[in-house]
Design a protein around this motif. Structure first.
Motif, PDB file in Angstrom:
ATOM      1  N   GLU A   1      11.036  47.467 -23.443  1.00 49.89           N
ATOM      2  CA  GLU A   1       9.981  47.470 -22.431  1.00 49.89           C
ATOM      3  C   GLU A   1       8.604  47.472 -23.107  1.00 49.89           C
ATOM      4  O   GLU A   1       7.689  46.748 -22.693  1.00 49.89           O
ATOM      5  CB  GLU A   1      10.135  48.693 -21.533  1.00 49.89           C
ATOM      6  CG  GLU A   1       9.252  48.665 -20.302  1.00 49.89           C
ATOM      7  CD  GLU A   1       9.561  49.799 -19.340  1.00 49.89           C
ATOM      8  OE1 GLU A   1       8.684  50.108 -18.505  1.00 49.89           O
ATOM      9  OE2 GLU A   1      10.666  50.377 -19.427  1.00 49.89           O
TER      10      GLU A   1
ATOM     11  N   SER B   1       7.992  44.035 -24.563  1.00 49.87           N
ATOM     12  CA  SER B   1       7.652  43.045 -23.538  1.00 49.87           C
ATOM     13  C   SER B   1       6.190  43.154 -23.138  1.00 49.87           C
ATOM     14  O   SER B   1       5.490  42.146 -23.020  1.00 49.87           O
ATOM     15  CB  SER B   1       8.559  43.229 -22.318  1.00 49.87           C
ATOM     16  OG  SER B   1       9.909  43.003 -22.661  1.00 49.87           O
TER      17      SER B   1
ATOM     18  N   THR C   1       4.006  41.887 -25.937  1.00 49.26           N
ATOM     19  CA  THR C   1       3.999  40.425 -25.980  1.00 49.26           C
ATOM     20  C   THR C   1       3.067  39.840 -24.920  1.00 49.26           C
ATOM     21  O   THR C   1       2.218  38.988 -25.217  1.00 49.26           O
ATOM     22  CB  THR C   1       5.427  39.894 -25.756  1.00 49.26           C
ATOM     23  OG1 THR C   1       6.291  40.410 -26.782  1.00 49.26           O
ATOM     24  CG2 THR C   1       5.460  38.380 -25.787  1.00 49.26           C
TER      25      THR C   1
ATOM     26  N   SER D   1       9.593  39.079 -33.345  1.00 47.92           N
ATOM     27  CA  SER D   1      10.025  39.908 -32.213  1.00 47.92           C
ATOM     28  C   SER D   1      11.015  40.973 -32.667  1.00 47.92           C
ATOM     29  O   SER D   1      10.933  42.135 -32.247  1.00 47.92           O
ATOM     30  CB  SER D   1      10.649  39.033 -31.122  1.00 47.92           C
ATOM     31  OG  SER D   1       9.698  38.135 -30.575  1.00 47.92           O
TER      32      SER D   1
ATOM     33  N   THR E   1       7.007  34.997 -24.342  1.00 47.13           N
ATOM     34  CA  THR E   1       6.514  35.628 -23.112  1.00 47.13           C
ATOM     35  C   THR E   1       7.445  35.449 -21.910  1.00 47.13           C
ATOM     36  O   THR E   1       7.643  36.411 -21.144  1.00 47.13           O
ATOM     37  CB  THR E   1       5.099  35.122 -22.780  1.00 47.13           C
ATOM     38  OG1 THR E   1       4.205  35.575 -23.813  1.00 47.13           O
ATOM     39  CG2 THR E   1       4.608  35.643 -21.443  1.00 47.13           C
TER      40      THR E   1
ATOM     41  N   ALA F   1       9.958  38.073 -22.084  1.00 45.42           N
ATOM     42  CA  ALA F   1       9.356  39.384 -21.821  1.00 45.42           C
ATOM     43  C   ALA F   1       9.148  39.603 -20.330  1.00 45.42           C
ATOM     44  O   ALA F   1       9.430  40.686 -19.798  1.00 45.42           O
ATOM     45  CB  ALA F   1       8.019  39.491 -22.567  1.00 45.42           C
TER      46      ALA F   1
ATOM     47  N   TRP G   1      12.471  40.227 -18.605  1.00 48.44           N
ATOM     48  CA  TRP G   1      12.966  41.574 -18.884  1.00 48.44           C
ATOM     49  C   TRP G   1      12.212  42.617 -18.058  1.00 48.44           C
ATOM     50  O   TRP G   1      12.820  43.539 -17.498  1.00 48.44           O
ATOM     51  CB  TRP G   1      12.855  41.892 -20.371  1.00 48.44           C
ATOM     52  CG  TRP G   1      13.423  43.237 -20.693  1.00 48.44           C
ATOM     53  CD1 TRP G   1      12.746  44.397 -20.945  1.00 48.44           C
ATOM     54  CD2 TRP G   1      14.819  43.581 -20.737  1.00 48.44           C
ATOM     55  NE1 TRP G   1      13.612  45.433 -21.164  1.00 48.44           N
ATOM     56  CE2 TRP G   1      14.889  44.966 -21.042  1.00 48.44           C
ATOM     57  CE3 TRP G   1      15.991  42.856 -20.574  1.00 48.44           C
ATOM     58  CZ2 TRP G   1      16.104  45.628 -21.164  1.00 48.44           C
ATOM     59  CZ3 TRP G   1      17.207  43.521 -20.697  1.00 48.44           C
ATOM     60  CH2 TRP G   1      17.256  44.887 -20.991  1.00 48.44           C
TER      61      TRP G   1
END
Length: 314
Positions: free
Chosen positions: A35, A38, A41, A82, A185, A188, A191
């Motif tokens: 989290e 994400s 990012t 990442s 992205t 991200a 998610w």
């Protein structure tokens, strides 16, 4: 102020921010790593995009992704960075900052071997000795702790792979990183949607969905963008104005600050095996750095001699 002085200030600032970043991510150690990654990012992309937009350079991202051979490179580089970011965030949350700092100490020495394998660079006796010392340090930790420092090695390997992929990139560092973040992205955003709408969790996580639940957590997650993009911009600014050896030496400031945070602030265990291994790796870095300085000075002298000879012939 001279360009070299400006570059040095920018480079010091970048490495200080990186080195102290564990203290920042410690503030949200209750938020699952994926989290945090994400949000890091998404908000990084916002800042990188604004920076390039103000410079009128957004079109360079499309050109970079469409350039022959660049698309796959950027994709793999995005995956490597990442993984590196995720592991670093996780290391902070589980009190393994010292092990993370070791990874970034090992990275310059690993890059020597990667240079030999992928670019045919020469490995002199001094650099070979530095790599051997670092390897001995890792072996000491493995024997003493009963397990290899996997986290350190993976952080060094992913960042090393990232460096190999970006070494001969045709685009500037900011454009390259922006393209990498842009590619990641969508994952991200999906998610974050899953976490907030459906309570998605990874294997070792519990659902949180921190953004919007408190102003403190929300602000810190948004600031993870500047914490990522800001040092990258400062580093790119500084690296263009300084000699390569200076840039390399200044990068040791980052893991040094991480190490000091781990020991002095987070009170992570520092065993006798760490007391043997870390000095070995620091000695390896000293040998490597002195050799890098020597090679750069020799290259400058050769370039000056060549230019003087050319001027004389005219």
């Amino acid at each position: 102020m001279r360009p070299a002085a400006q570059g040095l200030i920018a480079l010091v600032a970048a490495n200080v921010i990186w080195g102290l970043s564990p203290a920042f991510y410690k503030l949200i150690d209750h938020v699952p790593p994926l989290e945090v990654l994400s949000h890091r990012t998404v908000w990084s992309l916002v800042l990188f995009g604004l920076y390039l937009a103000l410079q009128g350079r957004l079109a360079e991202i499309t050109r970079a992704l469409r350039a022959p051979g660049e698309g796959w490179r950027i994709c793999v580089a995005a995956a490597m960075v990442s993984v590196n970011w995720t592991l670093f965030i996780w290391a902070v949350q589980v009190d393994r900052v010292m092990e993370a700092s070791l990874g970034y100490f090992i990275f310059p020495l690993l890059s020597v071997l990667l240079g030999v394998v992928f670019f045919g660079e020469a490995l002199g006796r001094a650099k070979l000795a530095a790599v051997a010392l670092a390897g001995t340090g890792v072996l000491v930790l493995t024997v003493g702790l009963g397990v290899p420092p996997y986290l350190s090695l993976i952080l060094a390997a992913t960042f090393g792979a990232y460096s190999v992929l970006t070494k001969n990139a045709r685009t500037g560092p900011v454009v390259s990183v922006t393209a990498e973040v842009l590619l990641f992205t969508p994952f991200a955003l999906v998610w974050l949607w899953g976490v907030h709408a459906h309570g998605w969790v990874a294997l070792t996580e519990t659902a949180v969905g921190a953004f919007g639940t408190s102003w403190r957590d929300s602000l810190i997650l948004v600031l993870s963008g500047p914490m990522t993009a800001g040092p990258m911009m400062l580093f790119a600014f500084g690296a263009r104005r300084l000699q390569l050896a200076t840039v390399g030496l200044m990068q040791y400031l980052n893991p040094t600050l991480q190490f000091l945070l781990a020991v002095a602030i987070f009170a992570e265990p520092f065993t006798r095996w760490h007391g043997i291994a870390f000095p070995l790796i620091w000695l390896a870095l000293a040998v490597y750095s002195l050799e890098a300085l020597r090679q750069e000075r020799a290259a400058r002298r050769a370039a000056m001699a060549s230019s003087t000879e050319a001027a004389t012939e005219k």
